[in-house]
Design a protein around this motif. Structure first.
Motif, short mmCIF file in Angstrom:
data_model
loop_
_atom_site.label_atom_id
_atom_site.label_comp_id
_atom_site.label_asym_id
_atom_site.label_seq_id
_atom_site.Cartn_x
_atom_site.Cartn_y
_atom_site.Cartn_z
N GLY B 16 0.79 -1.23 0.00
CA GLY B 16 0.00 0.00 0.00
C GLY B 16 0.83 1.28 0.00
N ARG B 17 2.11 1.13 0.39
CA ARG B 17 2.97 2.31 0.42
C ARG B 17 3.64 2.51 -0.94
N ILE B 18 4.40 3.59 -1.05
CA ILE B 18 5.11 3.86 -2.29
C ILE B 18 6.48 3.17 -2.30
N SER B 19 6.81 2.59 -3.44
CA SER B 19 8.16 2.05 -3.65
C SER B 19 8.89 2.99 -4.60
N ILE B 20 10.10 3.35 -4.25
CA ILE B 20 10.91 4.22 -5.10
C ILE B 20 12.23 3.52 -5.39
N LEU B 21 12.44 3.22 -6.65
CA LEU B 21 13.67 2.56 -7.07
C LEU B 21 14.49 3.57 -7.87
N ASN B 22 15.76 3.66 -7.54
CA ASN B 22 16.61 4.68 -8.13
C ASN B 22 17.64 4.11 -9.09
N GLY B 60 -0.42 3.58 -15.20
CA GLY B 60 -1.10 2.96 -14.07
C GLY B 60 -0.42 3.27 -12.76
N ARG B 61 -0.01 2.24 -12.06
CA ARG B 61 0.64 2.44 -10.76
C ARG B 61 2.12 2.79 -10.89
N PHE B 62 2.63 2.74 -12.09
CA PHE B 62 4.07 2.94 -12.31
C PHE B 62 4.34 4.30 -12.96
N THR B 63 5.29 5.02 -12.39
CA THR B 63 5.71 6.30 -12.94
C THR B 63 7.22 6.35 -12.94
N VAL B 64 7.78 6.76 -14.06
CA VAL B 64 9.23 6.93 -14.13
C VAL B 64 9.51 8.42 -14.27
N PHE B 65 10.48 8.88 -13.49
CA PHE B 65 10.93 10.27 -13.51
C PHE B 65 12.36 10.32 -14.01
N LEU B 75 11.91 5.02 -10.47
CA LEU B 75 10.64 4.32 -10.72
C LEU B 75 9.82 4.36 -9.44
N HIS B 76 8.61 4.89 -9.54
CA HIS B 76 7.71 4.95 -8.40
C HIS B 76 6.57 3.96 -8.62
N ILE B 77 6.29 3.18 -7.61
CA ILE B 77 5.18 2.24 -7.67
C ILE B 77 4.21 2.60 -6.55
N VAL B 78 3.00 3.00 -6.95
CA VAL B 78 2.01 3.41 -5.95
C VAL B 78 0.62 2.90 -6.34
N PRO B 79 -0.09 2.19 -5.46
CA PRO B 79 0.42 1.61 -4.22
C PRO B 79 1.17 0.31 -4.50
N SER B 80 2.11 -0.01 -3.68
CA SER B 80 2.86 -1.26 -3.85
C SER B 80 2.01 -2.45 -3.47
N GLN B 81 2.17 -3.53 -4.22
CA GLN B 81 1.42 -4.76 -3.99
C GLN B 81 2.40 -5.92 -3.83
N PRO B 82 2.01 -6.95 -3.11
CA PRO B 82 2.91 -8.10 -2.94
C PRO B 82 3.39 -8.69 -4.26
N GLY B 83 2.55 -8.66 -5.29
CA GLY B 83 2.94 -9.17 -6.59
C GLY B 83 4.02 -8.34 -7.27
N ASP B 84 4.30 -7.18 -6.73
CA ASP B 84 5.37 -6.35 -7.27
C ASP B 84 6.74 -6.83 -6.81
N LEU B 109 13.08 -5.80 -4.94
CA LEU B 109 12.00 -5.19 -4.17
C LEU B 109 11.18 -6.26 -3.47
N GLN B 110 10.98 -6.07 -2.18
CA GLN B 110 10.09 -6.96 -1.42
C GLN B 110 8.96 -6.12 -0.86
N VAL B 111 7.74 -6.47 -1.24
CA VAL B 111 6.56 -5.78 -0.71
C VAL B 111 5.95 -6.67 0.37
N ILE B 112 5.92 -6.16 1.56
CA ILE B 112 5.48 -6.94 2.72
C ILE B 112 3.99 -6.76 2.94
N PRO B 113 3.24 -7.87 2.96
CA PRO B 113 1.78 -7.76 3.14
C PRO B 113 1.41 -7.21 4.51
#
Lengths: 113, 113
Positions: B16-22, B60-65, B75-84, B109-113
């Motif tokens: 549910g939170r944002i993931s930011i990958l640089n 969609g949930r993915f945005t690249v800046f 790369l921003h992923i909002v909201p993060s899901q376990p499948g990410d 990336l590990q998205v924790i439920p």
């Protein structure tokens, strides 16, 4: 159902033996590539081919050979000259110009015993 | 010489939170950037891309800046899901007849439920 197939998924070979990894695509792509992935490293380019009967060395071509006799096929041979052949090998294809997206196969895990 | 760098080998985020990958790059000739997602023992799949003439691309949930002056993209992923949960590779290409793709080392990336 278009895509890229690599076979086998897992491959075991004895040290000193040559082994050939298969890569086939039915996407009608002109360009094909072979990458190697090692733990903690990105994908490193081994060989690429932009057109049938033509191929070029990538960044880590030593110990590898390829052929491109058909548009659909780009087999990779890992020779006994490759010092550290155990790795995950990925094949990809793309249109050579104007389309930067590469489509990847599922990969072959090669283990040399 | 690692031209595309992903300095964080791993990242953990709550669902549910944002993931930011640089991703940082050194080659000023790069003009097209891609993100690939990879699950274990599978080939990478294309996720999203951005041209150097833009500073943002959303899908969609993915945005690249892209910050060209800093040679940095994220790369921003909002909201993060376990499948990410996967390894994300940043990649870049330079103009030319052959679209050689230079990959980063990846961020797990590990998205924790």
């Amino acid at each position: 159902d278009g895509g890229i197939t690599q076979s086998p998924k897992y491959l075991f070979r004895k040290e000193g033996q040559n082994v050939t990894l298969s890569c086939e695509q039915n996407l009608n792509h002109d360009a094909m590539y072979w990458y190697r992935q090692d733990p903690g490293q990105g994908l490193r380019l081994i060989y690429y081919s932009q057109i049938v009967n033509d191929f070029q060395k990538g960044d880590i071509a030593e110990g590898y050979s390829v052929s491109r006799e058909k548009k659909e096929s780009f087999p990779l041979t890992v020779t006994s000259a490759q010092k550290n052949p155990t790795a995950f090998y990925l094949c990809a294809s793309s249109m050579p110009i104007g389309d930067n997206e590469q489509f990847f196969g599922p990969g072959t895990r090669l283990t040399v015993l | 010489d690692q031209q595309v760098k992903q300095n964080s080998p791993s990242l953990s985020v709550q669902e549910g939170r944002i993931s930011i990958l640089n991703c940082d790059y050194t080659n000023s000739m790069f003009d097209y950037f891609l993100w690939y997602k990879k699950y274990p023992a599978e080939g990478p799949t294309f996720l999203i891309s951005i041209s150097s003439i833009k500073d943002k691309n959303e899908d969609g949930r993915f945005t690249v800046f892209l910050n060209k002056s800093a040679k940095h993209l994220s790369l921003h992923i909002v909201p993060s899901q376990p499948g990410d949960s996967a390894v994300y590779f940043c990649a870049a290409t330079a103009p030319g007849g052959y679209q050689k793709v230079t990959f980063g080392t990846g961020t797990k990336l590990q998205v924790i439920p």
